[in-house]
Design a protein around this motif. Structure first.
Motif, PDB file in Angstrom:
ATOM      1  N   LYS A  32       0.830  -1.212   0.000  1.00 11.57           N
ATOM      2  CA  LYS A  32       0.000   0.000   0.000  1.00 11.57           C
ATOM      3  C   LYS A  32       0.863   1.259   0.000  1.00 11.57           C
ATOM      4  N   ASN A  33       1.890   1.293   0.843  1.00 13.45           N
ATOM      5  CA  ASN A  33       2.779   2.459   0.894  1.00 13.45           C
ATOM      6  C   ASN A  33       3.584   2.607  -0.396  1.00 13.45           C
ATOM      7  N   TYR A  36       1.196   4.048  -2.939  1.00 17.01           N
ATOM      8  CA  TYR A  36       0.999   5.488  -2.727  1.00 17.01           C
ATOM      9  C   TYR A  36       2.208   6.298  -3.195  1.00 17.01           C
TER      10      TYR A  36
END
Length: 89
Positions: A32-33, A36
């Protein structure tokens, strides 16, 4: 295209490492990071390309057009002996 995506993912991992190393935040290396960070890099490059195009247009309008106008003015004045009258009422 695939090479560019791999490069963006590598840059996002490096950016997370730099953020962790400098101590601004404590981010984990989760998908997820990384996603992003990749989206941020893609958006930043798009904004950069748009701003560069507007900057080129701005520099053309601010620098090139006045220089051409000044050259025209002095050339016209030299040839005719009188400055040009742009607005005749």
């Amino acid at each position: 295209m695939l090479m560019r995506l791999v490069l963006i993912v590598i840059l996002s991992i490096v950016s997370i490492f730099i953020i962790n190393y400098t101590g601004y935040a404590s981010l984990e290396y989760t998908p997820k990071n990384i996603l992003y960070a990749s989206i941020f890099i893609i958006v930043a490059t798009i904004i950069y390309k748009i701003l560069i195009r507007f900057l080129k247009l701005f520099l053309f309008v601010v620098i090139v057009v006045p220089v051409l106008f000044i050259c025209y003015y002095y050339l016209y004045t030299y040839i005719t002996g009188a400055p040009p009258e742009f607005m005749q009422f």
